[in-house]
Write a protein that holds these residues in place. Structure first.
Motif, PDB file in Angstrom:
ATOM      1  N   ALA A 177     -46.431  70.723  51.972  1.00  0.00           N
ATOM      2  CA  ALA A 177     -45.159  70.814  52.596  1.00  0.00           C
ATOM      3  C   ALA A 177     -44.455  69.557  52.097  1.00  0.00           C
ATOM      4  N   LEU A 178     -43.127  69.460  52.230  1.00  0.00           N
ATOM      5  CA  LEU A 178     -42.255  68.611  52.096  1.00  0.00           C
ATOM      6  C   LEU A 178     -40.952  68.586  52.987  1.00  0.00           C
ATOM      7  N   GLY A 179     -40.760  67.367  53.791  1.00  0.00           N
ATOM      8  CA  GLY A 179     -39.885  67.238  54.472  1.00  0.00           C
ATOM      9  C   GLY A 179     -38.867  66.045  54.111  1.00  0.00           C
ATOM     10  N   PHE A 180     -37.433  66.431  54.526  1.00  0.00           N
ATOM     11  CA  PHE A 180     -36.581  65.589  54.319  1.00  0.00           C
ATOM     12  C   PHE A 180     -36.092  65.188  55.805  1.00  0.00           C
ATOM     13  N   VAL A 181     -36.021  63.769  56.378  1.00  0.00           N
ATOM     14  CA  VAL A 181     -35.968  63.652  57.608  1.00  0.00           C
ATOM     15  C   VAL A 181     -35.011  62.255  57.572  1.00  0.00           C
ATOM     16  N   ALA A 182     -34.141  62.392  58.831  1.00  0.00           N
ATOM     17  CA  ALA A 182     -33.359  61.050  59.082  1.00  0.00           C
ATOM     18  C   ALA A 182     -33.419  61.185  60.572  1.00  0.00           C
TER      19      ALA A 182
END
Length: 326
Positions: A258-263
């Motif tokens: 799984a891949l997550g783009f977070v801020a």
């Protein structure tokens, strides 16, 4: 023994039952002896439209639920004692490097044991403290860990509500006994899946406090989920709120990755409502051994008031095992 990722790929029992009903064979007709069938039944077009709309909504809810559970299984820090039934244990060791600072390490342990003969109403919890303190040596990161032990009583658990009471002690010198009440509400608003959590607690050394959390999930398709988190915590002795929020786009690459783009950002209301720490990054997590050992790499940039909001690169590596027994 299963992993959280394996659980993520299995639909809920009630959903599985609905799925079996959808594909169940048609009953035998009364003309099984080859008797000619000459009667004709008119089909209402409105009935077909309603059936189509129901099926589309059902499949959308099913895919959304699977996505949110998959994300929780891969990335949630509370997966062992929060929304997953049965006994769980999570063991992790990660290292974090901030540009210009030495490498540091942190050890984490979280165990939930469902006590027998209690209809899953009593749980025994053991957790390492989720603090920002890290050690320069990996051995010291294991030795210098503060733990919290508690007995949890499940007051109510339904599809819409979950309430429980914890009574325990935070180990240290001196020990810090506490009691904690938590109520969680699950709801749906159009395409959004909402989870609101209210926690009230009392620690003998820290006093009264509360924490409010709101999580909102929006399934984009069967592989992507958009999530927003907001949190506010208040300690009566401090007399101000600690604030944080974040957003993430999570992508299920496969059943094992799984891949997550977070801020996100954090701050408080000590003077005014102010956010003074920001970050943005990527989290890549993969199952690396059997179905219970995971590895994660997470590069990110941080902008902190203590460093005059200069862009600071950070990279984190984590090795984690999730052990489960229903």
């Amino acid at each position: 023994m299963t992993s959280a990722s394996a659980l993520a790929l299995s639909p809920e029992p009630s959903l599985q039952g609905d799925r079996e009903q959808l594909i169940a064979p048609l009953p035998a007709t009364p003309f099984a002896d080859d008797t000619p069938y000459t009667s004709q039944t008119d089909i209402d077009p409105a009935l077909l439209d309603r059936s189509k709309d129901w099926l589309a909504g059902y499949l959308n809810r099913l895919s959304g639920n699977i996505d949110s559970f998959f994300v929780d299984s891969f990335f949630s820090e509370e997966i062992t004692d929060d929304d997953v039934k049965g006994s769980r244990a999570k063991l992790s060791l990660y290292t974090r490097r901030v540009l210009g600072d030495p490498v540091d390490y942190k050890f984490g342990l979280s165990v939930k044991l469902v006590l027998p003969h209690t209809n899953e109403r009593l749980n025994l919890l053991l957790d390492s403290e989720d603090e920002d303190n890290r050690e320069a040596d990996p051995i010291e990161s294991v030795e210098n860990v503060n733990y919290t032990a508690a007995l949890r009583f499940i007051v109510r658990e339904t599809d819409q509500w979950k309430t429980n009471v914890d009574a325990g002690i935070r180990w240290g010198v001196p020990p810090n006994p506490f009691i904690r009440f938590r109520a969680r509400r699950y709801a749906y608003l159009s395409e959004w899946e909402l989870k609101a959590t209210q926690t009230l607690f009392y620690f003998s050394l820290d006093g009264w406090g509360e924490e409010t959390r709101l999580q909102m999930d929006y399934p984009l398709n069967t592989e992507k989920l958009f999530r927003i988190n907001a949190k506010a915590g208040y300690l009566l002795n401090d007399e101000y709120f600690k604030l944080s929020y974040d957003a993430g786009l999570y992508h299920e690459l496969s059943s094992k990755a799984a891949l997550g783009f977070v801020a996100g950002a954090s701050g408080d209301t000590e003077v005014d409502a102010t956010f003074y720490s920001y970050y943005a990054g990527v989290r890549y997590r993969r199952q690396v051994y059997s179905n219970w050992v995971f590895a994660e790499v997470a590069p990110e940039f941080i902008w902190d008031r203590d460093k005059n909001y200069d862009t600071t690169p950070v990279i984190m590596f984590r090795l984690e095992s999730v052990i489960a027994r229903d």
